[in-house]
Structures are given as C-alpha cells and as structure tokens.
Design a protein around this motif. Structure first.
Motif, PDB file in Angstrom:
ATOM      1  N   MET A 109       0.823  -1.208   0.000  1.00 16.33           N
ATOM      2  CA  MET A 109       0.000   0.000   0.000  1.00 16.33           C
ATOM      3  C   MET A 109       0.863   1.266   0.000  1.00 16.33           C
ATOM      4  N   VAL A 110       0.486   2.222  -0.850  1.00 19.46           N
ATOM      5  CA  VAL A 110       1.119   3.541  -0.818  1.00 19.46           C
ATOM      6  C   VAL A 110       0.137   4.591  -0.295  1.00 19.46           C
ATOM      7  N   VAL A 111      -1.124   4.202  -0.143  1.00 15.22           N
ATOM      8  CA  VAL A 111      -2.156   5.045   0.462  1.00 15.22           C
ATOM      9  C   VAL A 111      -2.610   4.324   1.730  1.00 15.22           C
ATOM     10  N   ASN A 112      -2.569   5.016   2.862  1.00 17.20           N
ATOM     11  CA  ASN A 112      -2.957   4.340   4.095  1.00 17.20           C
ATOM     12  C   ASN A 112      -4.420   4.613   4.443  1.00 17.20           C
ATOM     13  N   TYR A 113      -4.918   3.881   5.403  1.00 10.04           N
ATOM     14  CA  TYR A 113      -6.330   3.965   5.780  1.00 10.04           C
ATOM     15  C   TYR A 113      -6.707   5.348   6.305  1.00 10.04           C
ATOM     16  N   ASN A 114      -5.773   6.013   7.005  1.00 15.45           N
ATOM     17  CA  ASN A 114      -6.064   7.357   7.519  1.00 15.45           C
ATOM     18  C   ASN A 114      -6.368   8.332   6.389  1.00 15.45           C
ATOM     19  N   ASP A 115      -5.676   8.185   5.259  1.00 13.34           N
ATOM     20  CA  ASP A 115      -5.935   9.053   4.111  1.00 13.34           C
ATOM     21  C   ASP A 115      -7.345   8.829   3.561  1.00 13.34           C
ATOM     22  N   ILE A 116      -7.782   7.581   3.558  1.00 11.44           N
ATOM     23  CA  ILE A 116      -9.136   7.269   3.092  1.00 11.44           C
ATOM     24  C   ILE A 116     -10.171   7.867   4.042  1.00 11.44           C
ATOM     25  N   TRP A 117      -9.936   7.758   5.348  1.00  6.27           N
ATOM     26  CA  TRP A 117     -10.868   8.331   6.326  1.00  6.27           C
ATOM     27  C   TRP A 117     -10.871   9.854   6.247  1.00  6.27           C
ATOM     28  N   ASP A 118      -9.718  10.467   5.924  1.00  5.52           N
ATOM     29  CA  ASP A 118      -9.679  11.920   5.719  1.00  5.52           C
ATOM     30  C   ASP A 118     -10.562  12.312   4.537  1.00  5.52           C
ATOM     31  N   LEU A 119     -10.512  11.511   3.473  1.00  9.21           N
ATOM     32  CA  LEU A 119     -11.363  11.752   2.305  1.00  9.21           C
ATOM     33  C   LEU A 119     -12.838  11.648   2.691  1.00  9.21           C
ATOM     34  N   GLN A 120     -13.158  10.659   3.494  1.00  8.03           N
ATOM     35  CA  GLN A 120     -14.532  10.482   3.966  1.00  8.03           C
ATOM     36  C   GLN A 120     -14.979  11.674   4.805  1.00  8.03           C
ATOM     37  N   SER A 121     -14.120  12.146   5.677  1.00 11.18           N
ATOM     38  CA  SER A 121     -14.455  13.301   6.521  1.00 11.18           C
ATOM     39  C   SER A 121     -14.662  14.559   5.691  1.00 11.18           C
ATOM     40  N   LYS A 122     -13.873  14.701   4.670  1.00  8.51           N
ATOM     41  CA  LYS A 122     -13.935  15.899   3.826  1.00  8.51           C
ATOM     42  C   LYS A 122     -15.191  15.933   2.963  1.00  8.51           C
ATOM     43  N   TYR A 123     -15.607  14.777   2.426  1.00 14.42           N
ATOM     44  CA  TYR A 123     -16.713  14.751   1.457  1.00 14.42           C
ATOM     45  C   TYR A 123     -17.967  14.036   1.934  1.00 14.42           C
ATOM     46  N   GLY A 124     -17.930  13.385   3.075  1.00 10.39           N
ATOM     47  CA  GLY A 124     -19.143  12.807   3.635  1.00 10.39           C
ATOM     48  C   GLY A 124     -19.606  11.507   3.028  1.00 10.39           C
ATOM     49  N   GLY A 125     -18.776  10.833   2.270  1.00 11.72           N
ATOM     50  CA  GLY A 125     -19.163   9.525   1.741  1.00 11.72           C
ATOM     51  C   GLY A 125     -19.004   8.455   2.799  1.00 11.72           C
ATOM     52  N   HIS A 126     -19.361   7.251   2.476  1.00 11.16           N
ATOM     53  CA  HIS A 126     -19.238   6.117   3.382  1.00 11.16           C
ATOM     54  C   HIS A 126     -18.002   5.323   2.977  1.00 11.16           C
ATOM     55  N   VAL A 127     -17.323   4.695   3.945  1.00  9.70           N
ATOM     56  CA  VAL A 127     -16.140   3.886   3.661  1.00  9.70           C
ATOM     57  C   VAL A 127     -16.481   2.423   3.909  1.00  9.70           C
ATOM     58  N   LEU A 128     -16.200   1.596   2.898  1.00  7.12           N
ATOM     59  CA  LEU A 128     -16.400   0.157   3.024  1.00  7.12           C
ATOM     60  C   LEU A 128     -15.111  -0.558   2.657  1.00  7.12           C
ATOM     61  N   ALA A 129     -14.730  -1.508   3.476  1.00  2.30           N
ATOM     62  CA  ALA A 129     -13.570  -2.341   3.185  1.00  2.30           C
ATOM     63  C   ALA A 129     -14.056  -3.729   2.830  1.00  2.30           C
ATOM     64  N   GLY A 130     -13.425  -4.323   1.865  1.00  7.56           N
ATOM     65  CA  GLY A 130     -13.812  -5.671   1.469  1.00  7.56           C
ATOM     66  C   GLY A 130     -12.846  -6.204   0.439  1.00  7.56           C
ATOM     67  N   SER A 131     -13.015  -7.443   0.097  1.00  4.81           N
ATOM     68  CA  SER A 131     -12.151  -8.077  -0.893  1.00  4.81           C
ATOM     69  C   SER A 131     -12.953  -8.398  -2.142  1.00  4.81           C
ATOM     70  N   VAL A 132     -12.414  -8.010  -3.275  1.00  2.00           N
ATOM     71  CA  VAL A 132     -13.057  -8.318  -4.546  1.00  2.00           C
ATOM     72  C   VAL A 132     -12.436  -9.582  -5.146  1.00  2.00           C
ATOM     73  N   VAL A 133     -11.241  -9.927  -4.698  1.00  2.00           N
ATOM     74  CA  VAL A 133     -10.526 -11.083  -5.239  1.00  2.00           C
ATOM     75  C   VAL A 133     -11.236 -12.386  -4.887  1.00  2.00           C
ATOM     76  N   ASN A 134     -11.640 -12.541  -3.640  1.00  2.00           N
ATOM     77  CA  ASN A 134     -12.326 -13.730  -3.165  1.00  2.00           C
ATOM     78  C   ASN A 134     -13.809 -13.605  -3.498  1.00  2.00           C
ATOM     79  N   GLU A 135     -14.377 -14.587  -4.186  1.00  2.00           N
ATOM     80  CA  GLU A 135     -15.758 -14.487  -4.660  1.00  2.00           C
ATOM     81  C   GLU A 135     -16.773 -14.331  -3.527  1.00  2.00           C
ATOM     82  N   ALA A 136     -16.629 -15.107  -2.467  1.00  2.00           N
ATOM     83  CA  ALA A 136     -17.575 -15.029  -1.347  1.00  2.00           C
ATOM     84  C   ALA A 136     -17.484 -13.670  -0.659  1.00  2.00           C
TER      85      ALA A 136
END
Length: 167
Positions: free
Chosen positions: A113-140
């Motif tokens: 990773m070159v972008v850390n989770y704090n940067d994603i949460w900063d983006l969420q705080s700035k624009y009010g979107g929702h943050v979801l973590a998940g895996s797209v690689v594993n089908e289930a």
C-alpha cells in the motif's frame, strides 16, 4: 452544464442506478456481484454503469440517471485519492451528501500500500461519503461486499423507509 446530477427515481417500476468508478481490474467483478445480489431482491431493478473517471460519463451522450456512486480506491496507486477528489468536484452536492461510498480492498498487504487507511478516512471526513472495506478477489467476500453496498444504497435511497437520506 458539465455536472453529473442525481434526479431520484423516474420510472414507475422501482429502479436503482449505481455508477462504479474504478481504474482497477476489479470493476467488472464488483458489478457482477452487485447484479447477482440484486437478483435476490424483489423490491427493485438495478442498473449499473461503469467508468474509469466521472468525466467519461459526463462526456458520453447517454446521460444516465445515477442514484449512488461507488468509488474504488486502489491503495497501491499513489494518485488514486487525487483522482477521486477530481471526480467528486464534478458532482452536484446531492452526491457529496451521502450518496457515494469509497471502497478499498482490505486484502492488499500493508507493504504493497502507498495510500494508508487514515488518508481514506480523511477523504470520507472531507466529502461525507461512506467507507467500506472488502475483498473483490475472493468471490464469497466480493458477494458480501456487494450485499453491504446494496444495503447502503437501499437505505440512502429510501427503499425501505420511503424517505431518502438528505444529508
């Protein structure tokens, strides 16, 4: 002019339209999982639009109706957050007030990773979107992520309550 706007549900039949913005290879896989999960729902029909950048949709002649936007954040790409911010600047305030989410793949190893989770949460705080973590690689896990996205979209759009989320 030049802005992608949300106008709500237009058809008599209940229909939700999602725009998946992704520069990664997982866009189609996530879209397929969203379609598959939506077939289990009898409350609405789902339309999915896919693009690399929001500007692609604005430049297209199709002018699709969009209820919700899913931004995939590829934490292995340094410029991904700047790209998402540029895309958000093209949206009307209706999207910025809760009608979008940021999805990142939590199966990526921290050393990759070159972008850390704090940067994603900063983006969420700035624009009010929702943050979801998940895996797209594993089908289930991808199906589980798609279910979570659809529940979020249904809630924000007022499918179950009859009242859409205003902000």
């Amino acid at each position: 002019a030049g802005m992608l706007k949300s106008y709500g549900i237009r058809d008599v039949e209940l229909c939700l339209s999602i725009l998946v913005v992704s520069s990664g290879t997982y866009c189609e896989k996530l879209a397929d999982a969203l379609y598959s999960c939506s077939r289990k729902q009898s409350k609405y029909k789902l339309l999915i639009h896919m693009c690399r950048r929001v500007q692609d949709v604005i430049n297209s002649s199709s002018n699709p109706h969009i209820d919700f936007i899913v931004f995939e954040i590829d934490t292995r790409y340094r410029g991904c957050l700047e790209d998402v911010e540029k895309d958000i600047m093209l949206l009307s305030t209706g999207f910025v007030l809760g009608r979008m989410c940021f999805v990142h793949d939590n199966s990526i190893k921290p050393l990759e990773m070159v972008v850390n989770y704090n940067d994603i949460w900063d983006l969420q705080s700035k624009y009010g979107g929702h943050v979801l973590a998940g895996s797209v690689v594993n089908e289930a896990k991808c199906m589980y992520l798609a279910e979570r996205i659809l529940k979020l979209v249904s809630g924000v759009s007022g499918i179950y309550s009859g009242l859409p989320y205003i902000g």
